[in-house]
Design a protein around this motif. Structure first.
Motif, mmCIF file in Angstrom:
data_model
loop_
_atom_site.group_PDB
_atom_site.id
_atom_site.type_symbol
_atom_site.label_atom_id
_atom_site.label_comp_id
_atom_site.label_asym_id
_atom_site.label_seq_id
_atom_site.Cartn_x
_atom_site.Cartn_y
_atom_site.Cartn_z
ATOM 1 N N GLN A 125 0.805 -1.223 0.000
ATOM 2 C CA GLN A 125 0.000 0.000 0.000
ATOM 3 C C GLN A 125 0.836 1.269 0.000
ATOM 4 O O GLN A 125 0.298 2.371 -0.155
ATOM 5 C CB GLN A 125 -0.932 0.006 1.222
ATOM 6 N N HIS A 126 2.150 1.144 0.152
ATOM 7 C CA HIS A 126 2.983 2.337 0.302
ATOM 8 C C HIS A 126 3.145 3.053 -1.042
ATOM 9 O O HIS A 126 3.493 2.429 -2.052
ATOM 10 C CB HIS A 126 4.358 1.950 0.847
ATOM 11 N N PRO A 127 2.911 4.354 -1.079
ATOM 12 C CA PRO A 127 3.022 5.097 -2.352
ATOM 13 C C PRO A 127 4.428 5.079 -2.954
ATOM 14 O O PRO A 127 4.580 5.287 -4.160
ATOM 15 C CB PRO A 127 2.586 6.517 -1.971
ATOM 16 N N TRP A 128 5.445 4.860 -2.143
ATOM 17 C CA TRP A 128 6.799 4.831 -2.682
ATOM 18 C C TRP A 128 6.971 3.708 -3.703
ATOM 19 O O TRP A 128 7.697 3.842 -4.681
ATOM 20 C CB TRP A 128 7.814 4.675 -1.552
ATOM 21 N N ASN A 129 6.275 2.588 -3.471
ATOM 22 C CA ASN A 129 6.374 1.481 -4.417
ATOM 23 C C ASN A 129 5.733 1.824 -5.754
ATOM 24 O O ASN A 129 6.226 1.399 -6.807
ATOM 25 C CB ASN A 129 5.752 0.214 -3.826
ATOM 26 N N ALA A 130 4.650 2.583 -5.722
ATOM 27 C CA ALA A 130 4.053 3.026 -6.983
ATOM 28 C C ALA A 130 5.044 3.883 -7.766
ATOM 29 O O ALA A 130 5.133 3.785 -8.998
ATOM 30 C CB ALA A 130 2.768 3.801 -6.706
ATOM 31 N N GLN A 131 5.812 4.685 -7.048
ATOM 32 C CA GLN A 131 6.816 5.527 -7.701
ATOM 33 C C GLN A 131 7.938 4.673 -8.286
ATOM 34 O O GLN A 131 8.405 4.927 -9.398
ATOM 35 C CB GLN A 131 7.365 6.540 -6.702
ATOM 36 N N ARG A 132 8.358 3.653 -7.562
ATOM 37 C CA ARG A 132 9.403 2.755 -8.082
ATOM 38 C C ARG A 132 8.930 2.062 -9.358
ATOM 39 O O ARG A 132 9.668 1.965 -10.337
ATOM 40 C CB ARG A 132 9.777 1.705 -7.023
ATOM 41 N N VAL A 133 7.696 1.561 -9.333
ATOM 42 C CA VAL A 133 7.166 0.871 -10.511
ATOM 43 C C VAL A 133 7.079 1.823 -11.698
ATOM 44 O O VAL A 133 7.399 1.457 -12.835
ATOM 45 C CB VAL A 133 5.796 0.252 -10.189
ATOM 46 N N ALA A 134 6.668 3.070 -11.440
ATOM 47 C CA ALA A 134 6.586 4.061 -12.519
ATOM 48 C C ALA A 134 7.959 4.347 -13.119
ATOM 49 O O ALA A 134 8.066 4.725 -14.285
ATOM 50 C CB ALA A 134 5.960 5.349 -11.988
ATOM 51 N N GLN A 135 9.014 4.141 -12.330
ATOM 52 C CA GLN A 135 10.382 4.354 -12.811
ATOM 53 C C GLN A 135 10.971 3.100 -13.458
ATOM 54 O O GLN A 135 12.139 3.084 -13.836
ATOM 55 C CB GLN A 135 11.277 4.788 -11.643
ATOM 56 N N GLY A 136 10.151 2.057 -13.569
ATOM 57 C CA GLY A 136 10.618 0.819 -14.176
ATOM 58 C C GLY A 136 11.371 -0.090 -13.233
ATOM 59 O O GLY A 136 12.026 -1.032 -13.684
ATOM 60 N N LYS A 137 11.290 0.158 -11.941
ATOM 61 C CA LYS A 137 11.963 -0.665 -10.942
ATOM 62 C C LYS A 137 10.959 -1.631 -10.307
ATOM 63 O O LYS A 137 9.773 -1.325 -10.222
ATOM 64 C CB LYS A 137 12.583 0.205 -9.845
ATOM 65 N N PRO A 138 11.418 -2.778 -9.824
ATOM 66 C CA PRO A 138 10.497 -3.688 -9.132
ATOM 67 C C PRO A 138 10.063 -3.111 -7.787
ATOM 68 O O PRO A 138 10.827 -2.398 -7.127
ATOM 69 C CB PRO A 138 11.330 -4.960 -8.940
ATOM 70 N N ALA A 139 8.851 -3.414 -7.405
ATOM 71 C CA ALA A 139 8.351 -2.971 -6.104
ATOM 72 C C ALA A 139 9.066 -3.707 -4.980
ATOM 73 O O ALA A 139 9.497 -4.852 -5.132
ATOM 74 C CB ALA A 139 6.850 -3.225 -6.010
ATOM 75 N N ILE A 140 9.213 -3.034 -3.863
ATOM 76 C CA ILE A 140 9.689 -3.693 -2.636
ATOM 77 C C ILE A 140 8.429 -4.086 -1.880
ATOM 78 O O ILE A 140 7.886 -3.322 -1.081
ATOM 79 C CB ILE A 140 10.571 -2.745 -1.801
ATOM 80 N N ASN A 141 7.919 -5.264 -2.152
ATOM 81 C CA ASN A 141 6.610 -5.645 -1.635
ATOM 82 C C ASN A 141 6.650 -6.770 -0.615
ATOM 83 O O ASN A 141 5.628 -7.327 -0.244
ATOM 84 C CB ASN A 141 5.655 -6.008 -2.773
ATOM 85 N N SER A 142 7.857 -7.112 -0.152
ATOM 86 C CA SER A 142 7.976 -8.129 0.884
ATOM 87 C C SER A 142 9.336 -7.997 1.549
ATOM 88 O O SER A 142 10.181 -7.179 1.140
ATOM 89 C CB SER A 142 7.814 -9.527 0.285
ATOM 90 N N LEU A 143 9.552 -8.811 2.560
ATOM 91 C CA LEU A 143 10.845 -8.933 3.226
ATOM 92 C C LEU A 143 11.234 -10.400 3.228
ATOM 93 O O LEU A 143 10.382 -11.280 3.061
ATOM 94 C CB LEU A 143 10.771 -8.409 4.663
#
Length: 305
Positions: A179-197
């Protein structure tokens, strides 16, 4: 007399025909076989007391210098992809192209969750995140991420009653990250989301680490941490009385065309007394000058058996 040891990948990753001179040297060498795998390979060169393998505490010492204060667990940022059967671990840590800004953005959202769980989270290094644990913490078995890459997460999550608590904690962390907006920004930049640990490497720092090597050449954080704990220099320099990490090699030509010939020349000229080759699949070769008289041995045609 000086010696050198090369840490090498599994022979199956170095395919192709051997030059006659190299095949001849290996055929005449003293050959042996140890346990296969990255951990077993490193344990042939480093002895820990007590005899355990606390990766998190070792790299924490390298990253922050405070490993002795607690037990530690790596909680490395990870990228998982859902599929019809569940979810798969596709990347973690360094492979995610992480920067310090990623940790600054994401950690504040995770800190209340892990603080309430009794294991504060921080990130002294962009792709190595840590949980600080009580030294008497009861922990399940955590799988190393390399063993889980590409697999269904469910096959590698901790089991049992203690494991259930950690699975629930992981699920909550995944929800926060998703749910973190930072991941949406990463995806928009063509980077994989940090969606787990990925939790792994638990333990307290060893009381001592020993090695027979006088210096180490490696860019691997764990090997650097082991060297530091053993009081050995980890540096780029002459490979004399050294452990040289070449596990990144994927080209046989690099090994037989660039790495081995000058070392064999040094053996012939008595500048180097012993050259040890340690492959990740457990194959071991020890090369010395006196072996040149083993004329009856036929050159090896290839590395792999």
């Amino acid at each position: 007399m000086a010696s050198a040891t090369l840490l090498l990948p599994a022979r199956s990753r170095l395919t192709g025909a051997l030059p006659v001179a190299i095949g001849q040297a290996l055929a005449r060498a003293d050959a042996g076989h140890g346990e296969a795998g990255e951990r077993a390979q490193l344990r042939r060169h480093f002895q820990l007391v007590p005899d355990h393998w606390p990766v998190a505490a070792l790299t924490r010492s390298l990253d922050a210098g405070d490993a002795a204060l607690s037990s530690w667990l790596r909680a490395d940022p990870a990228y998982i992809v859902p599929d019809i059967n569940g979810a798969r671990l596709m990347a973690y840590g360094e492979a995610l192209a992480l920067a310090e800004e990623d940790a600054r953005q994401l950690l504040p959202a995770l800190q209340p969750l892990f603080g309430d769980f009794g294991c504060p989270i921080d990130a002294p290094h962009p792709w190595r995140w840590y949980l600080r644990l009580p030294k008497d913490a009861r922990l399940p078995e955590f799988a190393e991420p390399e063993t889980a890459l590409g697999d269904d997460l469910a096959d590698h999550l901790p089991e049992g009653d203690v494991g259930r608590r950690w699975r629930a904690l992981l699920t909550e962390a995944q929800v926060i990250l998703h749910q973190h907006p930072w991941n949406a920004q990463r995806v928009a930049q063509g980077k994989p989301a940090i969606n787990s640990l990925w939790f792994w490497g638990a333990g307290a720092a060893p009381g001592s680490v020993r090695t027979s090597h006088r210096q180490v050449k490696s860019h691997d954080p764990l090997l650097q941490a082991l060297s530091k704990a053993a009081g050995v220099e980890s540096r780029d320099g002459d490979a004399v009385d050294a452990l040289v990490d070449l596990r990144h090699l994927r080209s046989l030509q690099t090994l037989v065309g660039e790495v081995l010939p000058p070392l064999l020349d040094e053996i012939r000229s008595r500048q180097l007394g012993t050259l040890d080759l340690d492959f990740e699949d457990g194959a071991l070769y020890t090369l010395r000058r006196g072996q040149r008289w083993r004329l009856w041995r036929r050159p090896l045609p290839v590395l792999a058996a």
